[in-house]
Enzyme design. Structure first.
Site, PDB file in Angstrom:
ATOM      1  N   CYS A   1      -5.695 -34.287  65.184  1.00  0.00           N
ATOM      2  CA  CYS A   1      -5.302 -34.616  66.560  1.00  0.00           C
ATOM      3  C   CYS A   1      -6.531 -35.082  67.341  1.00  0.00           C
ATOM      4  O   CYS A   1      -6.776 -34.645  68.459  1.00  0.00           O
ATOM      5  CB  CYS A   1      -4.631 -33.429  67.247  1.00  0.00           C
ATOM      6  SG  CYS A   1      -5.638 -31.933  67.356  1.00  0.00           S
TER       7      CYS A   1
ATOM      8  N   CYS B   1      -3.555 -25.798  56.680  1.00  0.00           N
ATOM      9  CA  CYS B   1      -3.962 -25.242  57.977  1.00  0.00           C
ATOM     10  C   CYS B   1      -2.734 -25.267  58.876  1.00  0.00           C
ATOM     11  O   CYS B   1      -2.607 -26.123  59.745  1.00  0.00           O
ATOM     12  CB  CYS B   1      -5.101 -26.041  58.581  1.00  0.00           C
ATOM     13  SG  CYS B   1      -6.551 -26.231  57.512  1.00  0.00           S
ATOM     14  N   ALA B   2      -1.821 -24.342  58.666  1.00  0.00           N
ATOM     15  CA  ALA B   2      -0.445 -24.506  59.133  1.00  0.00           C
ATOM     16  C   ALA B   2      -0.166 -24.043  60.557  1.00  0.00           C
ATOM     17  O   ALA B   2       0.769 -24.545  61.183  1.00  0.00           O
ATOM     18  CB  ALA B   2       0.500 -23.773  58.174  1.00  0.00           C
ATOM     19  N   ALA B   3      -0.909 -23.073  61.057  1.00  0.00           N
ATOM     20  CA  ALA B   3      -0.559 -22.501  62.364  1.00  0.00           C
ATOM     21  C   ALA B   3      -0.641 -23.566  63.464  1.00  0.00           C
ATOM     22  O   ALA B   3      -1.495 -24.446  63.395  1.00  0.00           O
ATOM     23  CB  ALA B   3      -1.487 -21.342  62.688  1.00  0.00           C
ATOM     24  N   PRO B   4       0.272 -23.500  64.443  1.00  0.00           N
ATOM     25  CA  PRO B   4       1.283 -22.472  64.658  1.00  0.00           C
ATOM     26  C   PRO B   4       2.604 -22.691  63.925  1.00  0.00           C
ATOM     27  O   PRO B   4       3.564 -21.968  64.145  1.00  0.00           O
ATOM     28  CB  PRO B   4       1.492 -22.513  66.171  1.00  0.00           C
ATOM     29  CG  PRO B   4       1.210 -23.931  66.531  1.00  0.00           C
ATOM     30  CD  PRO B   4       0.130 -24.396  65.617  1.00  0.00           C
ATOM     31  N   GLY B   5       2.694 -23.710  63.089  1.00  0.00           N
ATOM     32  CA  GLY B   5       3.842 -23.833  62.199  1.00  0.00           C
ATOM     33  C   GLY B   5       4.843 -24.923  62.513  1.00  0.00           C
ATOM     34  O   GLY B   5       5.870 -25.025  61.829  1.00  0.00           O
ATOM     35  N   GLY B   6       4.571 -25.749  63.504  1.00  0.00           N
ATOM     36  CA  GLY B   6       5.530 -26.796  63.851  1.00  0.00           C
ATOM     37  C   GLY B   6       5.728 -27.805  62.741  1.00  0.00           C
ATOM     38  O   GLY B   6       6.870 -28.176  62.408  1.00  0.00           O
ATOM     39  N   LYS B   7       4.652 -28.266  62.146  1.00  0.00           N
ATOM     40  CA  LYS B   7       4.757 -29.239  61.052  1.00  0.00           C
ATOM     41  C   LYS B   7       5.338 -28.581  59.810  1.00  0.00           C
ATOM     42  O   LYS B   7       6.103 -29.207  59.065  1.00  0.00           O
ATOM     43  CB  LYS B   7       3.386 -29.852  60.758  1.00  0.00           C
ATOM     44  CG  LYS B   7       2.774 -30.592  61.932  1.00  0.00           C
ATOM     45  CD  LYS B   7       1.412 -31.137  61.571  1.00  0.00           C
ATOM     46  CE  LYS B   7       0.676 -31.658  62.788  1.00  0.00           C
ATOM     47  NZ  LYS B   7       0.263 -30.554  63.711  1.00  0.00           N
TER      48      LYS B   7
ATOM     49  N   ASP C   1      -3.249 -20.208  56.703  1.00  0.00           N
ATOM     50  CA  ASP C   1      -4.128 -20.318  57.852  1.00  0.00           C
ATOM     51  C   ASP C   1      -5.229 -19.279  57.739  1.00  0.00           C
ATOM     52  O   ASP C   1      -5.045 -18.220  57.135  1.00  0.00           O
ATOM     53  CB  ASP C   1      -3.369 -20.130  59.165  1.00  0.00           C
ATOM     54  CG  ASP C   1      -4.138 -20.732  60.338  1.00  0.00           C
ATOM     55  OD1 ASP C   1      -3.973 -21.943  60.574  1.00  0.00           O
ATOM     56  OD2 ASP C   1      -4.906 -19.999  60.993  1.00  0.00           O
TER      57      ASP C   1
END
Length: 485
Positions: free
Chosen positions: A420, A297-303, A321
């Site tokens: 989070c 579940c990657a968005a928005p891509g920071g990790k 995503d």
């Protein structure tokens, strides 16, 4: 069903956090300057508050749009930001006091009038460096422009009555823990009651108080371009107030720098804007060059980008995503940072095992959709929009994803589960449930060096819960699971 995998303010513009830290130095001068400055800030804030009230829109996204539309100067944008987040964050306390001054009741007012009174009360009650007369004058002028003489007269009368009664604006003394914390720190009673059951009243009150404080502005050094120390020295050399994060090995805290997303260093890929707690997720995964990694579940891509940087852009990362429009967010991050190892895929995370072969990944990150109750500081409207029943529903979605994506991990591989939120059912409860039904997985200690500032016993046990008041960062949960070889 509502799920929360937020576009947190730091991923777009840190105006929505950093500007609040400018306020203490700006308000004293701003209140004495031209009324046009104050009016534009209040009008911008009111626009956001009305749209949040009427459409349940995300305040951080709306605020960025409105600030761009009004083209406010930095100090004025800071004032508008404080008005929005402060008014929303303190909403139920404000309403509790306002009710005694509005004869026909707040609920019967038009939404824009209700929002104008809340905005004005917030300034009168919580911001002691704006003169009362300025607050009343601007509110009356706005009421005249948006309504008619009767409304402006009512607004004037209510606000002047509030000023006369300031000494009486205190909460009743005989409140129980739930009502006392809910009204004292402006949180819904169901949430306070739930946290007291899980954490006790003292810790619950600390969390609620922390949720009303402005967040840090934190950036993550791109190790492929320069070390944290080198970036820190560069920032300090350019006159910025910056210090190393005590929590995240790649993190730097910056104060008074405005919108970091517009700085040359960001645009050329020297750093990314990310919360300190969030930075620990890639540290927990410990990806190495040449690995094949799945970010579910990657968005928005920071990790995702942090993982690629730690792999020195060598190997392959599938960033998936559910939403097609978020694919561009991930791709834009990769392009800005010069990362070629990231490939995007639009797909429901619960169906990834239908797309990829079993046991084909060395590392899997499931940064799961969640209730978002750890990021209330950044999105205060979230606490009012969320319903308790949603937590059970989102927990089932999390388990549905976890119970399928684990099949894609090779024996000996590592799966990191993160959220989070600070909700037990979504965090430790979820991991315990998964382990009870999947004996081929076990908790593994989190990397000691990266997690040195977090609870050592919890890190050694393989899962940590970071609460919002501990490091002034997002509330976050991280667990490291290894598949037995």
């Amino acid at each position: 069903m509502s799920t929360h995998k937020p576009n947190r303010p730091q991923h777009g513009s840190n105006q929505t956090q950093g500007a609040r830290k400018l306020l203490s130095s700006k308000i004293s001068g701003g209140a004495a300057k031209s009324s046009a400055v104050k009016h534009s800030a209040r009008e911008a804030a009111l626009d956001v508050l009305i749209r949040v009230e009427e459409n349940q829109s995300y305040s951080n996204l709306l605020l960025n749009q409105v600030l761009q539309k009004h083209a406010l100067e930095r100090a004025d944008a800071g004032l508008a930001t404080e008005f929005v987040y402060g008014t929303i964050g303190r909403k139920n306390t404000i309403d509790f006091f306002l009710e005694r001054f509005v004869s026909k009741g707040l609920a019967k007012l038009e939404p824009w009038v209700r929002c104008l009174l809340r905005l004005s009360f917030y300034q009168l009650h919580y911001l002691d460096r704006i003169p009362d007369h300025a607050v009343v004058s601007e509110a009356v002028n706005i009421a005249k422009r948006r309504g008619h003489q009767g409304i402006s007269g009512m607004v004037n009368g209510v606000l002047r009555a509030i000023i006369r009664s300031k000494a009486e604006l205190v909460l009743p003394a005989a409140l129980g823990d739930v009502k006392r914390i809910a009204l004292g720190h402006s949180h819904p009673e169901w949430l306070v009651r739930r946290w007291i059951r899980q954490l006790g009243p003292e810790l619950t009150e600390q969390i609620c108080a922390a949720n009303n404080e402005p967040p840090h502005v934190s950036i993550r050094a791109n190790a492929r371009r320069r070390s944290r120390l080198e970036l820190l020295e560069q920032l300090q050399g350019s006159g910025l107030s910056a210090e190393a994060s005590e929590l995240a090995p790649a993190g730097i805290l910056v104060q008074g720098a405005g919108n970091m997303a517009l700085s040359p260093g960001f645009l050329q890929g020297d750093f990314s804007i990310q919360d300190e707690s969030s930075m620990l997720v890639a540290e927990a995964l410990e990806p190495r060059p040449g690995m094949t990694v799945l970010d579910c579940c990657a968005a928005p891509g920071g990790k995702t980008a942090h993982i690629a940087e730690k792999m020195d852009d060598s190997g392959k990362i599938w960033a998936c995503d559910l939403h097609e429009h978020k694919q561009k967010l991930i791709a834009d991050q990769a392009e800005r940072l010069g990362l070629t190892s990231i490939q995007t895929l639009v797909m429901d995370a619960a169906k990834l095992d239908e797309h990829f072969a079993a046991e084909s990944f060395d590392r899997i990150l499931l940064d799961a959709p969640c209730s978002g109750l750890g990021v209330i500081r950044r999105k205060p409207d979230l606490k009012w929009a969320k319903q308790e029943a949603e937590i059970d529903a989102i927990s089932e979605l999390q388990y549905a994803i976890l119970s399928r994506v684990h099949r894609l991990l090779r024996p000996g591989g590592v799966l990191v589960y993160s959220t989070c939120t600070i909700e037990h059912a979504e965090n430790a409860g979820m991991v315990e449930r998964f382990l009870a039904e999947h004996r081929d997985f076990e908790l593994e200690p989190l990397p000691a060096e990266a997690f040195a500032s977090v609870d050592p016993a919890a890190a050694a046990a393989g899962m940590v819960q970071i609460l919002p008041q501990q490091f002034h960062s997002d509330g976050f949960f991280i667990a490291r699971l290894r598949k037995r070889a």
